[in-house]
Structures are given as structure tokens and as C-alpha cells.
Design a protein around this motif. Structure first.
Motif, mmCIF file in Angstrom:
data_model
loop_
_atom_site.group_PDB
_atom_site.id
_atom_site.type_symbol
_atom_site.label_atom_id
_atom_site.label_comp_id
_atom_site.label_asym_id
_atom_site.label_seq_id
_atom_site.Cartn_x
_atom_site.Cartn_y
_atom_site.Cartn_z
ATOM 1 N N GLY A 86 -11.295 -18.287 17.176
ATOM 2 C CA GLY A 86 -11.148 -19.670 16.741
ATOM 3 C C GLY A 86 -10.649 -19.855 15.318
ATOM 4 N N SER A 87 -10.181 -18.805 14.672
ATOM 5 C CA SER A 87 -9.724 -18.953 13.287
ATOM 6 C C SER A 87 -8.220 -19.180 13.244
ATOM 7 C CB SER A 87 -10.096 -17.723 12.465
ATOM 8 O OG SER A 87 -9.356 -16.605 12.918
ATOM 9 N N TYR A 88 -7.729 -19.488 12.032
ATOM 10 C CA TYR A 88 -6.302 -19.744 11.849
ATOM 11 C C TYR A 88 -5.849 -19.175 10.522
ATOM 12 C CZ TYR A 88 -2.086 -22.223 10.438
ATOM 13 O OH TYR A 88 -0.830 -22.520 9.988
ATOM 14 N N VAL A 89 -4.688 -18.558 10.535
ATOM 15 C CA VAL A 89 -4.115 -18.093 9.267
ATOM 16 C C VAL A 89 -2.591 -18.121 9.346
ATOM 17 C CG1 VAL A 89 -4.181 -15.641 9.939
ATOM 18 C CG2 VAL A 89 -4.129 -16.249 7.521
ATOM 19 N N SER A 90 -2.010 -18.455 8.206
ATOM 20 C CA SER A 90 -0.562 -18.398 8.094
ATOM 21 C C SER A 90 -0.235 -17.385 7.010
ATOM 22 C CB SER A 90 -0.024 -19.784 7.730
ATOM 23 O OG SER A 90 1.334 -19.679 7.375
ATOM 24 N N TYR A 91 0.655 -16.481 7.329
ATOM 25 C CA TYR A 91 0.876 -15.323 6.477
ATOM 26 C C TYR A 91 2.374 -15.173 6.221
ATOM 27 C CZ TYR A 91 -0.461 -10.709 4.747
ATOM 28 O OH TYR A 91 -0.724 -9.636 3.950
ATOM 29 N N LEU A 92 2.728 -14.844 4.979
ATOM 30 C CA LEU A 92 4.160 -14.668 4.707
ATOM 31 C C LEU A 92 4.400 -13.408 3.899
ATOM 32 C CD1 LEU A 92 6.943 -17.014 4.265
ATOM 33 C CD2 LEU A 92 6.626 -15.498 2.315
ATOM 34 N N GLU A 93 5.454 -12.698 4.247
ATOM 35 C CA GLU A 93 5.816 -11.557 3.419
ATOM 36 C C GLU A 93 7.244 -11.711 2.922
ATOM 37 O OE1 GLU A 93 5.542 -8.052 6.029
ATOM 38 O OE2 GLU A 93 7.663 -8.368 6.458
ATOM 39 N N GLY A 94 7.441 -11.231 1.684
ATOM 40 C CA GLY A 94 8.774 -11.258 1.105
ATOM 41 C C GLY A 94 9.058 -9.885 0.528
ATOM 42 N N CYS A 95 10.307 -9.557 0.335
ATOM 43 C CA CYS A 95 10.596 -8.227 -0.169
ATOM 44 C C CYS A 95 11.956 -8.132 -0.834
ATOM 45 C CB CYS A 95 10.511 -7.202 0.954
ATOM 46 S SG CYS A 95 10.988 -7.834 2.564
ATOM 47 N N THR A 96 12.026 -7.366 -1.888
ATOM 48 C CA THR A 96 13.288 -7.109 -2.588
ATOM 49 C C THR A 96 13.282 -5.679 -3.109
ATOM 50 O OG1 THR A 96 12.368 -7.931 -4.658
ATOM 51 C CG2 THR A 96 13.678 -9.492 -3.362
ATOM 52 N N ALA A 97 14.436 -5.215 -3.514
ATOM 53 C CA ALA A 97 14.560 -3.858 -4.046
ATOM 54 C C ALA A 97 15.727 -3.804 -5.023
ATOM 55 C CB ALA A 97 14.799 -2.860 -2.919
ATOM 56 N N PRO A 98 15.701 -2.847 -5.975
ATOM 57 C CA PRO A 98 16.815 -2.742 -6.909
ATOM 58 C C PRO A 98 18.085 -2.275 -6.209
ATOM 59 C CG PRO A 98 14.976 -1.381 -7.621
ATOM 60 C CD PRO A 98 14.675 -1.827 -6.244
ATOM 61 N N GLN A 99 19.184 -2.529 -6.905
ATOM 62 C CA GLN A 99 20.487 -2.140 -6.412
ATOM 63 C C GLN A 99 20.686 -0.658 -6.719
ATOM 64 O OE1 GLN A 99 22.811 -5.338 -7.599
ATOM 65 N NE2 GLN A 99 24.759 -4.400 -7.135
ATOM 66 N N ARG A 100 20.749 0.174 -5.722
ATOM 67 C CA ARG A 100 20.965 1.601 -5.962
ATOM 68 C C ARG A 100 22.033 2.103 -5.008
ATOM 69 N NH1 ARG A 100 16.898 3.658 -9.124
ATOM 70 N NH2 ARG A 100 14.947 2.487 -9.105
ATOM 71 N N ASP A 101 22.712 3.162 -5.402
ATOM 72 C CA ASP A 101 23.790 3.692 -4.570
ATOM 73 C C ASP A 101 23.270 4.445 -3.355
ATOM 74 O OD1 ASP A 101 25.646 2.572 -6.087
ATOM 75 O OD2 ASP A 101 26.212 4.374 -7.193
ATOM 76 N N GLU A 102 22.050 4.970 -3.475
ATOM 77 C CA GLU A 102 21.536 5.743 -2.342
ATOM 78 C C GLU A 102 20.832 4.792 -1.373
ATOM 79 O OE1 GLU A 102 19.305 6.658 -5.308
ATOM 80 O OE2 GLU A 102 17.306 6.390 -4.459
ATOM 81 N N ASN A 103 20.689 5.249 -0.142
ATOM 82 C CA ASN A 103 19.953 4.464 0.826
ATOM 83 C C ASN A 103 18.472 4.782 0.689
ATOM 84 O OD1 ASN A 103 22.734 5.239 2.531
ATOM 85 N ND2 ASN A 103 22.092 3.111 2.564
ATOM 86 N N GLN A 104 17.666 3.759 0.801
ATOM 87 C CA GLN A 104 16.231 3.993 0.732
ATOM 88 C C GLN A 104 15.592 3.547 2.039
ATOM 89 O OE1 GLN A 104 15.907 2.105 -3.334
ATOM 90 N NE2 GLN A 104 14.328 3.677 -3.545
ATOM 91 N N LEU A 105 14.543 4.256 2.413
ATOM 92 C CA LEU A 105 13.911 4.013 3.705
ATOM 93 C C LEU A 105 12.682 3.132 3.555
ATOM 94 C CD1 LEU A 105 13.718 4.659 6.747
ATOM 95 C CD2 LEU A 105 12.435 6.706 6.142
ATOM 96 N N HIS A 106 12.625 2.117 4.362
ATOM 97 C CA HIS A 106 11.438 1.268 4.413
ATOM 98 C C HIS A 106 10.955 1.296 5.858
ATOM 99 C CE1 HIS A 106 9.633 -2.864 5.064
ATOM 100 N NE2 HIS A 106 8.851 -2.330 4.160
ATOM 101 N N ALA A 107 9.803 1.903 6.055
ATOM 102 C CA ALA A 107 9.287 2.018 7.425
ATOM 103 C C ALA A 107 7.860 1.483 7.449
ATOM 104 C CB ALA A 107 9.339 3.469 7.904
ATOM 105 N N ALA A 108 7.770 0.171 7.598
ATOM 106 C CA ALA A 108 6.456 -0.468 7.551
ATOM 107 C C ALA A 108 5.898 -0.658 8.959
ATOM 108 C CB ALA A 108 6.569 -1.821 6.876
ATOM 109 N N VAL A 109 4.600 -0.887 8.995
ATOM 110 C CA VAL A 109 3.959 -1.249 10.260
ATOM 111 C C VAL A 109 3.098 -2.477 10.007
ATOM 112 C CG1 VAL A 109 2.271 -0.573 12.017
ATOM 113 C CG2 VAL A 109 3.955 1.084 11.222
ATOM 114 N N VAL A 110 3.223 -3.468 10.868
ATOM 115 C CA VAL A 110 2.366 -4.642 10.777
ATOM 116 C C VAL A 110 1.652 -4.790 12.112
ATOM 117 C CG1 VAL A 110 2.287 -7.153 10.485
ATOM 118 C CG2 VAL A 110 3.924 -5.803 9.159
#
Lengths: 487, 442, 255
Positions: free
Chosen positions: A236-260
């Protein structure tokens, strides 16, 4: 939200490049690059974790290795997945100044400045009213606001590390129950090396009075981010959740592997919104984040509701399918998505709606926008099992193409296993009409603004689902450079 | 490569080697067969769970070819309904070989029918130019057919030939021990032709379990209008895979009808149309009725290679019993194929709780000036309509029949050829009645 | 305000306008009539700067400025408005938001500060009342799902809000029933002033019974072959357009 505002933001972004590409100069505690049993143990040790968790991590790590050996990287996608050298990544990076969890005032000023620059004020006097923020910087959570106010209602909102220490039972009960460590190769990797993330628990019958928000920032080079989010809404509960994300500009690729993982018990409701704006790489496709995340919720009890809203504008490659398992009878789920690709970006996103309970309902609205050489795919599954009596699904999946060099693709999988289900799927593809542009031109609106207006209108149905409080975040959502892609 | 069926592949490759050694095959056929055999040895049969075979496990149907039964009595429940198509040019093949004795003795002017062997012997230019040009290198069963066909049927329709009389190709299978047959065809409709081609599949009584793996290459010439009807009414113990490769030239129209009113337990159709010339129009219409534990799998792929083409696709299915239907409709709009219009629809009516529908309408679009839409529905018949009909005094069983007819009506109605329409409509109704009877006795 | 001299224009390399001359002064209402294919809609498109049309010869001066090189949005900024024969639908963009954007852009072009929301709302209410435009339509997406008549009324509402100096109405009367025609015409009549001018492009005389023109021109084969006062419209109604075929070639064809 007011479309005129997003419109202005879009326009400002049309003129400029990626705005969040700066690097914060701060002393870091970084694990050497490489992945091994020792890496997993070192992370666990740094976090002072209980043994059960270390064991869970190691099991996940072994599964990751097995998958990598036996199956290799996934091959079902319609694009070439660049090789990822898992040994070239550092799996832990944290600011040296010790995170202080009870008062934001003691957080390193450099970090506070960083988040302020991103539009996320953390200091008490500047806090966004009505929004509690957990700020995650590289591998650790550095600040969580409004904790005291929330705890009065019994709501737990803290970093994942802290949840393990203080609410170990809850974490142990639910961790990995929706996205098992064995789910897929990236989920296994995340389980093995995730170092932090956010945790929220809303007690029975409580309506969370403010938006909960996690803000993720990758800063360190050669590192990946593997956060884990767990949201539990008790009966019976309620929640509103928001995520935001940014990263610096780099020449290499970076991996983001999150789990929600989202767990909604009987009659509970979780609204989860994402504004994803990781660094997308430059116009030639150099650099950028590989955003390979696994997000899934379960409507565990009867009458539970989960809705995913996502605005995907960043990352070199996005690969995510926030899904819902509709286990409880009469439960319902929604998925609203806008994905924008430009230059050489690839977005492969969609949802999985698994109907198991009776009278379950799901609704999918997906809007893809492709410009430049961007490739946008909707990939989704609607499954109605034998016992999902009277399951209902409606899917609308639209693509907007800007320029003749982009691509839009749809791969909807529909599986129906009893006669009482009703599934409807519709998809359309359109482009911005020259007649539409001329019409707006004739009313004094120049072509770039005209495109912005049309794109906004196209995305409106999804934008309307974002929480009002996140107007600022929402404005970033159309942060796309359409410059040069409009003829 | 599927290891489970490796021994079957080995055995088939052995047969292919014998065919390669045999005399009578000219150089280019021999070369093509060699290449296909090499490819077949390499890719074998599809792995369970691979993307194109995600919902269809073909293993049991393949393995059954190796079970040495002398004769299989068709289960009583397997339905059969063959109606004669009146006034048609009949071309009969038996296990893929042209049976001249059973075929029409006189062919209309402009229509040429021969075996591949005869086409090679007479040094037919058209045959040489088009043989093997459309065969797939990746589709397992196409490759297997290209490696294993024993004889082929070559149909050539001369440019400007227009005929209202259907060209009816009847594929008969008959064999006393279980095994494969690999019928193969090359059909060329020259420029400005206007023809109706009907293909039906029949299993002769007393035939042992047969895995029919057919492949057709069909060339539609400039400004030609080709209407192509596939009618599968095979009863009983037959597994059927049909690979159709179509290429259409500019200003042409190709309309494929695909009717599955059969009792055979496994049907897989791979229909692949490449629109290679501007201003062409492709229509695909399909109707599948399944019952018991049947598996009916339709994979279609329409490629818009050039600008200004149009495709319309509509597949409808009615599922009974514990049957399963798979529909995978792919539309590819290639770079530069501007001003494309593509429409696709798949509707499924589930009649029983144990029936399963897997459907995947797929769009891959690489151009921006396109109008593409697709839609899917899965559901039960309209309860209100049922009640309405019942309230007018019609028994439930008849109501259901009426509702099924109403559901399928527009597909059959699309047939513009009068006698073919009548024929298909009759088959459909007979089939529904048989199903109804069967459901009643259940 | 507007001088068109010897205007030649092509669409898809086909010459449609072949030496058009027209002068419009503030306060005037001109009607351009003519049979199908005479170049009526081309005239409207060329004036508003539709990129599909190319001016090959001649000049268009608006308040002594050559506007041929101006982009459509700049012409709008200068005060040229076209009511489209087929208004375009733009899903998801609300009428109100669209109008605010357009007014903001036109004011910016003129170097004026943005309009206050309060003033905008007030102005909108006034014009809405003037044109009997329903709230329900105002809140909907731009022309999406509007009937033909509703679209045309929306064009006139935009005209009222943007307050142009020159308004070109391209076959605004086509597809309107008598009630809608009256509402649209009343709107235009209320908006007429000594400071603005209207060019009505129409096939039929019917619109001119509601909006009284000062001048009527007959367009045929890309040129104006006759000009007169409103009586000319009545004459056309009675005679039709067939008499044009009997005109000497010298008058209609320059080639």
C-alpha cells in the motif's frame, strides 16, 4: 511540464555541445585496473561487507567468467558490439575524503561544487525542495539529502553500502530476487563488482512525500560504474524515484553496467524515471559510455503498480530493457520511453512485460528519434502466460527519422499463451514533413526551433509522465544536437 | 551447427555427394550443388533457440525421418480436404519430379514447362541466366535443398503472356519409408506477363512420414503481374518447409497468398521478396488455421531495395487446441529506398486456452522518407458478437463458425480470380467444418 | 505596401507565373480569382516564400524592401501572413504553445521584448471571443484531428493573434459550410483596418459576398488578365471562366 521551457532548452543545446564533459580534480582512491577474484574481494573488503555478500559476489563472478568463456559477448543485437577489455577497467574509484553520511555540510567542497555544476545542489540551504537526492560519484555515494525528514516516516533512503550495514536483513531478503546474478553477463559483472548505489524502502501504507532521486556521476578515467539500486515499496505504499547521470568527455569508452531492482508488494506503486545523459561520444563516434544496464521490477503482490519512464539521450551505446514481472493479480505496469540518437549513437531499448497473474495490464509507449547516423531500436517482449487470464497489453511504438542516414528498427516479441488475453501492438514511422517546417516558418519560427517544437510535440506523451518536480532534469532530456541534421 | 542432428546432416551430405557424382548434371548445376553441399556441411540444421528458430524446434521432425517405419497410418483426427480447382493447367510433380503423364497434355501458348535436366539439355538461356541466383546462403533449409534436390521444375512464362487460366502446380509426395523430399522450382514470369500460379501440396495415401523441404525461385519481370497462391492441404504425417525466394523488377506487381488448411503437424514457410526495381508493389496475404498440436510457422521478409516501392502484408490466424502459431514478419527498407510505403498486419484469434501465439513484426528502416506501419492483435473472438448471434437463435457452434469466417473473410476476399476464390473459400469452409466435427468429438 | 512586378515563378521547373503584376496599399482588400491551374495558389506560396517555388524573374517589394531573398520566417517577421489552403497537423504541439512561440519569434525579429504571459492570455481571450473559437480547440494539438472548417478557423485565429500587415488567404473558403464561412468572414471583417491589407485567393464568388473586396483580379495562365472592382466578381459568377479561352494569346501568353 511546460513544453515552451523544454523547447528553449533544446534550442540552447542545439547550439552547444555536451555540457557536462568537465572533469573534477579530486584526490581519488582507485583500485588498479583488472578483474580477478582479488578485485572482487578487495571491493568487498573496502566496504566491510558481511560474508554472505562476498559469497554472493564470488558466485556471480564465477558465473560471469563461465558466460564469457562458454557464450562470449551477446550476439543477438543488430549492431557490432565493440570488444570490451574487462582487464583494462578499474572497478573501484572513490574520492579520498571520507564520505560523511549524516551531514551534507561535511562533504568535500569540490564534490559539492561538482554536483552544483550539474544542477544538483547538495548543501542544505540550496537543496531542491521536495526532492531527496543520493549523489553517487564514481563508485561511492557521497551525500544523501533529507534523510532525517524521511526517516520520521520510516522511509529508508540511503546509499547501498549503508543499507548493507544498517538494513542488512532487508537487503539480504530482496537483493538479486528480481535480477538474479545469473541473469545476463552484465548483471553478473555488476553483482561481482558493484560498489555502491541507492537503496530505498517505503514502509506499509506510507506515501513518500517527496521525490527520491539518485544522481550518478562517472568522473575517473579508465573506470567503470556498476551501481546497484534496490527499491522496495511495502504494501500500500507509494514512491516516485528519479535517476540522472552524466560523465566527463573522454576519448575512451567507459562501461556502465548498473542493475536496478524494484519490488512492489500488494497495492504498492513505484514510479521510476530516468534521465540518461551519459557522455555520448563525439560526432565521429569516438569515446562515450557503453550503457548496458539491467532494470526490472516485480509487481509481487495483488494490485501492485510499477511504471518506468525513461528519457535516453546520452551514451555511445544504450542497451536496456526495463521490464516488469506482473506476478500479482490485478497488477499493472507501464513503460514510457523517449530515446534519441544522433551522430553515431546506438540506442537499443525497450521493455519486457511478463504477465503471470490474472487481470494484469501493461501499456508501452515508445518514441524513438534518430538523427545523423544514429540507430534506434525498440526491442520488447510482451509475454502472457497460461494463467495470465484476461491479461491486457497495448503497445505503441513510434519512430521519427531526421535525415536519410539514420535508422529506426523495431523488434517486438509477442507471446500469448491463453485465449483470454488481448494484445495490441502498433508501430509507425514518420519523418518531419517539409510542409510542417514551412508552416511553422510561415508563422515566424525558424527551422531549428520548428524541429524542436515538432520533436517536443512528438515526445509529449512520454514527457507528460515525468514528475513535475524534475522540470530541470526533464529539460535536459532533449539535450540533443540536431544541428546539421536538418536540411 | 546443431550437434543433435549432426548424424542426419552427415547422411544427407553423403546423398549429396552421390548426386554430385551422378551423370547428367551440367557444369553449373554441379558447381552450385557442390557449393551448397559444402555450406550445408558447415551450417547443418538450425540450432534450437537460434533467432530465426526461436519458437520452432525442428529437431523432432528431422529425427523422425530416420525412424524406419514401413507405413504410418494417419491418426484419424488428421484432417483432409482436397477440392479440385476447375479449369486449370495442371502441372504435377511427384517427389519433386515432373510427372508428364498426370500433367495437362497441352499447354497454352507462351507457357513452357520442363525438368531442370531438359532445360540444361536444351541449353535454355533463361534457365542458365536465373538458376540459383536467388538461393539463400544462410537459410538452413534452402541450403539443404540446393544441395539435395534431385530434379527440378522449370516454368517459363514468355513475355506478354496473359492468361486467366490458373497454372496449377501440384506437388505430390509418395514414399514407402520415412525420409526427405526436396522439390525445387525455378519460375520465370517474363516482362508484362499476367498470370495466376497456384501451388498445392498433396500426400498420397499410404505414404510414410515425409519431410518436404521445397524451394522455389521466382523471377517477376518488368511490368509483370503475378498472383501466386500457396495452398497447403497436406493431411497427416508430413512436415513441410517451404522456402520461397522472389525477386521483382520495376513496375511489377507480385501478390502472394498463403493458405494453410492442413492437418500436417509442422509447417514452416520462409517467404522472402526482394523488390529490386522502382514502382513495384508486393502484397502478402496469409491465412492459417491450426488445431491439435500443430505448429504453423510463417517467416516473411520483404526488402525494399530501391525507392518508390510499396508493400502490404496481412496475415491472419485462427488457433485451436494446443496448437502454436509463429509469425515473424520482417520489413527492411534499405538506404536510399525513399518514398517507401510498407504496411503490415498480423491478427490472431485464439479459440482454446492451450493454444499459443508467438508473433514478431519487425521493421528495419534505413531511409527517412518512408511510411511504415505495422500492427498486431492477439485475442479471443468478440463475446458481444457471439452473444448477439446466439440471441438470434443460432447455436453456439454455428456462431463460432460464422465468427471465424468473418475474421478470415478479407484475406479470401482479396483474391480477384473468381474460380480460385471460390475454390479457396470452399476449402476454408470444409476445413472449418472438419475442425468443428473434430472439436465436438474431443 | 506590396508591389509585384513582372513576376515569373516555377515549380518543378514548370513555369506557373508568367509576368504577374499587382500593387496593394494599406487598408485594401484584393481578391484574386481564376480557374484551376491559373497560378492562384502559386502566388500565395511565392509571396510567403515556400521553398518549393523558384522566382526566375521580376520583383516582390514589401514596404520598399525586396523580399525575394528573405526566408519564410523573416517574411513572417516583416508582417506577411498566409492562411493555408491545407493547414498542416503537428501532433503534440498545443495551439497555445505554438502561438506563444510564434509571437515570441516575430517580436524578437522586430526587436521587441517577449510578451508577458498575462498580456498573451488577455490577447488570446479577446481574439478567441472575437472569432468564436472554442476553448476545447484552443487546448488541442495544432490542427490535429480538426475538421476542415476548424482548421480554417484556426488559421484566422492565428491571423488575429499575429497581427500581420499583409494577410494572404489561400482558398480559405474551400471546404467550409455556410456557418463556418460566415464565422471566418466575420472574423476577417473585424480584423480589417486602414493599416493592414488582405489578398483573398478564391475560386468562387461566394466568399466575396461576405468579405467585400476593393479590387478583383482575374488570374489566367500566370498573369492577371483583367482587374476591376467587386462587380467583376459578379460578372465572373455569371459567366464562369470559359470566356478566358477566347482571349487573344497575346494577352495570356508571352512566349
Amino acid at each position: 511540464m511546460d513544453t515552451a521551457d523544454t523547447n528553449n532548452t533544446l534550442h540552447s543545446v542545439i547550439e552547444g555541445n555536451y555540457q557536462y564533459g568537465f572533469v573534477t580534480d579530486i584526490e581519488m582512491d582507485i583500485l588498479p585496473r583488472g578483474l580477478s577474484v582479488e578485485t572482487v574481494m578487495a571491493i568487498s573488503e573496502k566496504k566491510n561487507e558481511p560474508e554472505w555478500l562476498l559469497k554472493w559476489r564470488l558466485t556471480a563472478y564465477r558465473h560471469f567468467l563461465k558466460l564469457l568463456e562458454t557464450q562470449g559477448m551477446p550476439e543477438w543485437q543488430n549492431f557490432n558490439l565493440p570488444a570490451i577489455d574487462f582487464q583494462a577497467i578499474s572497478y573501484y574509484a572513490a574520492p579520498k575524503s571520507k564520505p560523511v553520511l549524516n551531514s551534507v555540510d561535511e562533504v568535500d567542497p569540490e564534490l559539492i561544487a561538482t554536483f552544483e555544476k550539474l544542477g544538483i545542489p547538495l548543501t542544505e540551504q540550496k537543496m531542491l525542495s521536495g526532492v531527496a537526492v543520493d549523489a553517487v560519484f564514481d563508485s561511492v555515494s557521497v551525500a544523501t539529502t533529507f534523510r532525517k525528514e524521511l526517516s520520521k516516516l520510516g522511509i529508508i533512503f540511503c546509499s547501498f553500502s549503508e543499507a548493507i550495514k544498517e538494513h542488512g536483513d532487508l537487503v539480504k531478503k530482496y537483493l538479486g530476487t528480481v535480477v538474479p546474478a545469473t541473469d545476463n553477463i552484465f548483471a553478473a559483472l555488476n553483482a561481482a563488482v558493484s560498489s555502491d548505489g541507492s537503496f530505498a524502502y517505503i514502509p506499509k501504507g506510507v506515501r513518500c512525500p517527496m521525490e527520491l532521486s539518485t544522481y550518478f556521476r562517472i568522473n575517473a578515467g579508465n573506470s567503470g560504474q556498476f551501481e546497484r539500486t534496490l527499491v522496495i515499496a511495502d504494501e500500500g505504499s507509494y514512491v516516485s524515484y528519479l535517476e540522472g547521470c552524466t560523465a566527463p568527455q573522454r576519448d575512451e569508452n567507459q562501461l556502465h553496467a548498473a542493475v536496478v531492482e524494484l519490488i512492489a508488494l500488494s497495492d504498492a506503486e513505484i514510479k521510476y524515471s530516468t534521465v540518461q545523459n551519459w557522455y555520448p561520444g563525439d560526432k565521429d563516434g569516438k569515446g562515450g559510455i557503453y550503457n548496458f544496464v539491467t532494470k526490472r521490477g516485480i509487481c509481487k503482490g495483488n494490485g501492485a503498480r510499477i511504471s518506468w519512464t525513461q528519457v535516453e539521450t546520452g551514451s555511445a551505446i544504450t542497451w536496456k530493457y526495463p521490464g516488469v514481472i506482473l506476478k500479482g493479480d490485478n497488477s499493472s505496469a507501464e513503460f514510457y520511453s523517449i530515446a534519441i540518437t544522433k551522430n553515431k549513437q546506438i540506442a537499443d531499448t525497450g521493455t519486457k512485460m511478463i504477465h503471470l497473474g490474472k487481470n494484469t495490464k501493461s501499456r508501452i509507449i515508445s518514441k524513438g528519434i534518430s538523427a545523423g547516423e544514429g540507430q534506434n531500436s525498440y526491442r520488447g517482449l510482451v509475454h502472457a502466460g497460461r494463467n495470465a487470464i484476461n491479461a491486457r497489453n497495448f503497445t505503441q511504438c513510434d519512430s521519427l527519422l531526421i535525415g536519410s542516414t539514420c535508422g529506426a528498427h523495431t523488434f517486438p516479441y509477442i507471446e500469448a499463451k491463453n485465449k483470454s488475453v488481448q494484445i495490441e501492438h502498433e508501430a509507425t514511422t514518420t519523418r518531419i514533413g517539409e510542409d510542417q517546417i514551412f508552416y511553422l516558418n510561415q508563422r515566424g519560427i525558424n527551422t531549428e526551433k520548428a524541429v524542436a517544437l515538432i520533436v517536443n510535440g512528438y515526445a509529449k506523451e512520454v514527457l507528460n509522465n515525468l514528475p513535475m518536480e524534475f522540470a530541470v532534469e526533464a529539460q535536459k532530456l532533449l539535450a540533443i544536437s540536431l544541428e546539421g541534421s536538418v536540411g | 551447427m546443431n550437434t543433435d542432428t549432426a548424424h542426419i546432416v552427415d547422411q544427407l551430405v553423403g546423398q549429396a555427394m552421390e548426386l554430385i557424382e551422378e551423370n547428367g548434371n551440367s557444369g553449373f548445376i554441379r558447381q552450385a550443388r557442390k557449393a551448397a553441399t559444402q555450406q550445408f556441411r558447415h551450417i547443418g540444421f538450425p540450432e534450437a533457440g537460434s533467432e530465426d528458430w526461436k519458437y520452432t524446434n525442428v529437431q523432432p521432425w528431422l529425427k523422425r525421418t530416420a525412424v524406419k517405419e514401413v507405413l504410418v497410418t494417419p491418426p484419424v483426427t488428421r484432417r483432409t480436404c482436397s477440392e479440385q480447382l476447375d479449369t486449370a493447367v495442371r502441372i504435377v510433380t511427384k517427389n519433386g519430379k515432373l510427372d508428364k503423364g498426370s500433367s495437362s497434355a497441352v499447354l497454352p501458348a507462351g507457357l513452357h514447362v520442363s525438368t531442370f535436366t531438359d532445360a540444361v539439355l536444351s541449353d535454355n538461356e533463361q534457365f542458365k541466366a536465373h538458376f540459383g541466383t536467388l538461393t539463400s546462403q544462410v537459410e538452413h533449409f534452402s541450403v539443404a535443398n540446393a544441395s539435395l534436390f534431385e530434379e527440378g521444375l522449370f516454368v517459363y512464362v514468355e513475355p506478354y503472356m496473359e492468361s486467366d487460366i490458373p497454372i496449377h502446380i501440384i506437388h505430390k509426395v509418395t514414399q514407402s519409408v520415412p525420409g526427405f523430399v526436396h522439390p525445387r522450382q525455378l519460375i520465370i514470369a517474363g516482362g508484362k506477363t499476367n498470370v495466376n500460379i497456384v501451388e498445392t501440396f498433396e500426400r498420397e495415401d499410404g505414404t510414410a512420414y515425409t519431410f518436404i523441404n521445397s524451394m522455389s525461385e521466382l523471377i517477376v519481370g518488368k511490368q509483370a503481374i503475378v498472383k501466386h497462391y500457396l495452398i497447403n492441404t497436406c493431411n497427416a504425417d508430413v512436415a513441410s518447409v517451404y522456402n520461397l525466394e522472389v525477386q521483382t523488377a520495376e513496375d511489377s506487381q507480385y501478390h502472394n497468398f498463403n493458405f494453410m488448411f492442413s492437418g500436417n503437424p509442422f509447417i514452416r514457410n520462409n517467404i522472402h521478396v526482394v523488390m529490386d526495381g522502382g514502382n513495384t508493389h508486393t502484397k502478402l496475404s496469409g491465412l492459417y488455421i491450426s488445431g491439435e498440436d500443430q505448429l504453423v510457422d510463417n517467416h516473411t521478409c520483404v526488402e525494399h531495395k530501391v525507392a518508390d516501392c510499396r508493400s502490404d502484408e496481412k496475415y491472419k490466424g485462427i488457433l485451436h487446441g494446443s496448437s502454436a502459431a509463429v509469425f515473424n514478419g520482417k520489413i527492411i527498407v534499405h538506404p536510399g529506398a525513399q518514398r517507401t510505403t510498407a504496411y503490415q498486419q498480423n491478427n490472431n484469434l485464439i479459440m482454446d486456452d492451450m493454444a499459443t501465439v508467438y508473433t514478431k513484426p519487425e521493421l528495419q528502416i534505413f531511409a527517412d522518407d518512408v511510411q511504415c506501419t505495422h500492427g498486431v492483435t492477439v485475442g479471443e473472438f468478440d463475446q458481444h458478437a457471439l452473444f448477439y448471434l446466439q440471441s438470434r437463435g443460432i447455436p453456439e457452434e454455428n456462431c463460432l463458425e460464422i465468427l471465424m469466417q468473418a475474421f478470415a473473410f478479407d484475406i479470401i476476399d482479396h483474391i480477384s480470380h473468381k474460380s480460385i476464390k471460390k475454390h479457396v473459400a470452399q476449402l476454408f469452409i470444409t476445413f472449418l467444418k472438419l475442425l468443428g466435427k473434430h472439436n465436438k468429438t474431443k | 505596401m506590396l508591389q509585384i512586378r513582372e513576376l515569373h515563378a516555377t515549380v518543378n521547373d514548370k513555369e506557373i507565373l508568367k509576368g504577374l503584376n499587382l500593387t496593394v496599399k494599406p487598408g485594401e482588400v484584393h481578391a484574386i480569382m481564376g480557374p484551376n491551374g491559373s497560378g492562384k495558389s502559386t502566388t500565395a506560396s511565392v509571396l510567403s516564400g515556400n521553398p518549393g517555388y523558384t522566382v526566375t524573374k521580376g520583383s516582390i517589394r514589401f514596404y520598399d524592401q525586396n523580399i525575394i531573398t528573405l526566408k519564410p520566417e523573416e517574411r513572417a517577421g516583416e508582417g506577411i501572413f498566409m492562411a493555408f489552403q491545407y493547414p498542416v497537423e503537428i501532433p503534440g504541439v498545443s495551439n497555445i504553445n505554438f502561438l506563444r512561440t510564434a509571437i515570441g519569434e516575430i517580436r524578437a525579429y522586430k526587436g521587441l521584448p517577449p510578451m508577458e504571459t498575462r498580456d498573451f492570455v488577455k490577447m488570446f481571450r479577446e481574439k478567441q471571443h472575437l472569432l468564436q473559437f472554442s476553448n476545447e480547440l484552443a487546448g488541442r494539438s495544432l490542427n490535429e484531428g480538426f475538421s476542415g472548417g476548424e482548421k480554417k478557423r484556426n488559421e484566422i485565429l492565428q491571423l488575429a493573434m499575429l497581427e500581420p500587415r499583409l494577410a494572404i488567404l489561400d482558398e480559405t473558403d474551400s471546404g467550409l459550410d455556410i456557418d463556418a464561412l460566415r464565422i471566418v468572414s466575420n472574423g476577417v471583417n473585424k480584423l480589417r483596418s486602414s493599416a493592414n491589407a488582405f489578398v483573398l485567393i478564391t475560386h468562387y464568388q461566394r466568399l466575396l459576398e461576405h468579405i467585400e473586396p476593393d479590387f478583383v483580379h482575374v488570374l489566367y495562365k500566370g498573369r492577371i488578365v483583367r482587374s476591376g472592382t467587386k462587380e467583376l466578381a459578379g460578372e465572373l459568377e455569371a459567366k464562369g471562366y470559359d470566356w478566358l479561352k477566347d482571349l487573344p494569346d497575346a494577352l495570356t501568353d508571352q512566349n
